[in-house]
Design a protein around this motif. Structure first.
Motif, PDB file in Angstrom:
ATOM      1  N   MET A   1      95.905  38.861 -16.204  1.00 16.85           N
ATOM      2  CA  MET A   1      95.530  40.247 -16.268  1.00 16.85           C
ATOM      3  C   MET A   1      94.749  40.470 -17.562  1.00 16.85           C
ATOM      4  N   THR A   2      93.674  41.243 -17.462  1.00 12.86           N
ATOM      5  CA  THR A   2      92.881  41.563 -18.637  1.00 12.86           C
ATOM      6  C   THR A   2      92.279  42.951 -18.472  1.00 12.86           C
ATOM      7  N   ARG A   3      91.903  43.547 -19.573  1.00  8.18           N
ATOM      8  CA  ARG A   3      91.320  44.878 -19.557  1.00  8.18           C
ATOM      9  C   ARG A   3      89.810  44.765 -19.773  1.00  8.18           C
ATOM     10  N   VAL A   4      89.046  45.524 -18.993  1.00  6.46           N
ATOM     11  CA  VAL A   4      87.588  45.519 -19.088  1.00  6.46           C
ATOM     12  C   VAL A   4      87.169  46.207 -20.390  1.00  6.46           C
ATOM     13  N   LYS A   5      86.285  45.543 -21.130  1.00  5.09           N
ATOM     14  CA  LYS A   5      85.717  46.121 -22.359  1.00  5.09           C
ATOM     15  C   LYS A   5      84.221  46.245 -22.167  1.00  5.09           C
ATOM     16  N   GLY A   6      83.654  47.358 -22.576  1.00 11.07           N
ATOM     17  CA  GLY A   6      82.216  47.555 -22.475  1.00 11.07           C
ATOM     18  C   GLY A   6      81.824  48.126 -21.126  1.00 11.07           C
ATOM     19  N   ASP A   7      80.501  48.321 -20.966  1.00 13.02           N
ATOM     20  CA  ASP A   7      80.000  48.987 -19.757  1.00 13.02           C
ATOM     21  C   ASP A   7      79.035  48.120 -18.947  1.00 13.02           C
ATOM     22  N   SER A   8      79.010  46.823 -19.193  1.00 17.12           N
ATOM     23  CA  SER A   8      78.024  45.962 -18.525  1.00 17.12           C
ATOM     24  C   SER A   8      78.269  45.801 -17.028  1.00 17.12           C
ATOM     25  N   MET A   9      79.456  46.098 -16.545  1.00 10.06           N
ATOM     26  CA  MET A   9      79.762  45.925 -15.124  1.00 10.06           C
ATOM     27  C   MET A   9      79.888  47.266 -14.387  1.00 10.06           C
ATOM     28  N   GLU A  10      79.462  48.354 -15.019  1.00 10.85           N
ATOM     29  CA  GLU A  10      79.493  49.658 -14.342  1.00 10.85           C
ATOM     30  C   GLU A  10      78.451  49.700 -13.247  1.00 10.85           C
ATOM     31  N   PRO A  11      78.644  50.426 -12.174  1.00 10.20           N
ATOM     32  CA  PRO A  11      79.724  51.390 -11.956  1.00 10.20           C
ATOM     33  C   PRO A  11      80.956  50.789 -11.283  1.00 10.20           C
ATOM     34  N   GLU A  12      80.898  49.533 -10.858  1.00 14.40           N
ATOM     35  CA  GLU A  12      82.035  48.929 -10.149  1.00 14.40           C
ATOM     36  C   GLU A  12      83.283  48.836 -11.031  1.00 14.40           C
ATOM     37  N   PHE A  13      83.100  48.450 -12.281  1.00 18.08           N
ATOM     38  CA  PHE A  13      84.213  48.314 -13.223  1.00 18.08           C
ATOM     39  C   PHE A  13      83.873  49.097 -14.471  1.00 18.08           C
ATOM     40  N   LYS A  28      83.555  32.468  -4.641  1.00 16.82           N
ATOM     41  CA  LYS A  28      82.444  32.310  -3.698  1.00 16.82           C
ATOM     42  C   LYS A  28      81.335  33.269  -4.110  1.00 16.82           C
ATOM     43  N   PRO A  29      80.114  33.039  -3.647  1.00 13.32           N
ATOM     44  CA  PRO A  29      79.037  33.982  -3.971  1.00 13.32           C
ATOM     45  C   PRO A  29      79.443  35.398  -3.582  1.00 13.32           C
ATOM     46  N   GLY A  30      79.195  36.328  -4.492  1.00 11.06           N
ATOM     47  CA  GLY A  30      79.554  37.721  -4.278  1.00 11.06           C
ATOM     48  C   GLY A  30      80.855  38.131  -4.945  1.00 11.06           C
ATOM     49  N   ASP A  31      81.652  37.152  -5.408  1.00  8.01           N
ATOM     50  CA  ASP A  31      82.911  37.459  -6.083  1.00  8.01           C
ATOM     51  C   ASP A  31      82.662  37.841  -7.545  1.00  8.01           C
ATOM     52  N   TYR A  32      83.624  38.553  -8.109  1.00  9.93           N
ATOM     53  CA  TYR A  32      83.629  38.839  -9.538  1.00  9.93           C
ATOM     54  C   TYR A  32      84.526  37.814 -10.206  1.00  9.93           C
ATOM     55  N   VAL A  33      84.078  37.270 -11.333  1.00  8.93           N
ATOM     56  CA  VAL A  33      84.797  36.192 -12.002  1.00  8.93           C
ATOM     57  C   VAL A  33      84.813  36.395 -13.517  1.00  8.93           C
ATOM     58  N   ILE A  34      85.772  35.728 -14.159  1.00  8.68           N
ATOM     59  CA  ILE A  34      85.804  35.606 -15.613  1.00  8.68           C
ATOM     60  C   ILE A  34      85.270  34.221 -15.933  1.00  8.68           C
ATOM     61  N   VAL A  35      84.339  34.151 -16.889  1.00 12.01           N
ATOM     62  CA  VAL A  35      83.747  32.877 -17.293  1.00 12.01           C
ATOM     63  C   VAL A  35      83.864  32.702 -18.797  1.00 12.01           C
ATOM     64  N   LYS A  36      83.855  31.440 -19.252  1.00 10.70           N
ATOM     65  CA  LYS A  36      83.875  31.127 -20.688  1.00 10.70           C
ATOM     66  C   LYS A  36      82.712  30.209 -21.012  1.00 10.70           C
ATOM     67  N   ASN A  37      82.169  30.384 -22.228  1.00  8.05           N
ATOM     68  CA  ASN A  37      81.115  29.486 -22.679  1.00  8.05           C
ATOM     69  C   ASN A  37      81.730  28.291 -23.403  1.00  8.05           C
ATOM     70  N   PHE A  44      82.642  38.639 -18.221  1.00  7.79           N
ATOM     71  CA  PHE A  44      82.883  39.057 -16.848  1.00  7.79           C
ATOM     72  C   PHE A  44      81.562  38.983 -16.108  1.00  7.79           C
ATOM     73  N   ARG A  45      81.517  38.355 -14.925  1.00 13.85           N
ATOM     74  CA  ARG A  45      80.262  38.197 -14.196  1.00 13.85           C
ATOM     75  C   ARG A  45      80.457  38.406 -12.699  1.00 13.85           C
ATOM     76  N   HIS A  46      79.351  38.727 -12.035  1.00 10.62           N
ATOM     77  CA  HIS A  46      79.300  38.809 -10.576  1.00 10.62           C
ATOM     78  C   HIS A  46      78.614  37.537 -10.113  1.00 10.62           C
ATOM     79  N   SER A  47      79.305  36.742  -9.321  1.00 10.21           N
ATOM     80  CA  SER A  47      78.744  35.458  -8.903  1.00 10.21           C
ATOM     81  C   SER A  47      77.739  35.667  -7.787  1.00 10.21           C
ATOM     82  N   ASP A  48      76.575  35.078  -7.946  1.00 13.11           N
ATOM     83  CA  ASP A  48      75.531  35.257  -6.940  1.00 13.11           C
ATOM     84  C   ASP A  48      74.910  33.942  -6.494  1.00 13.11           C
ATOM     85  N   GLY A  49      75.513  32.842  -6.866  1.00 15.72           N
ATOM     86  CA  GLY A  49      74.941  31.553  -6.490  1.00 15.72           C
ATOM     87  C   GLY A  49      75.947  30.453  -6.675  1.00 15.72           C
TER      88      GLY A  49
END
Length: 75
Positions: A1-13, A28-37, A44-49
């Protein structure tokens, strides 16, 4: 569980929403995921590929940590 910070994923989150992350569910493509560098910074990203790695505009590569499986809206 984590809390969304910032507005980069608005309006969905929106900032303050709580998301439940499951590292055992395949993204899968279209899912929302947490990623690390490579420096272990998460975002936080929306997977599209390709759902194993992401490359952002600055050529930095990210690995998927887990899929967002639930969102709890903050009121």
């Amino acid at each position: 569980m984590t809390r969304v910070k910032g507005d980069s994923m608005e309006p969905e989150f929106r900032e303050g929403d709580v998301v439940i992350v499951n590292p055992h569910v395949e993204a899968k493509p279209g899912d929302y995921v947490i990623v690390k560098n490579d420096e272990e910074e998460a975002t936080f990203r929306h997977s599209d590929g390709d759902c194993s790695r992401f490359t952002l505009h600055d050529s930095q590569t990210f690995n998927i940590v887990g899929k967002i499986v639930e969102k709890k809206k903050r009121y």
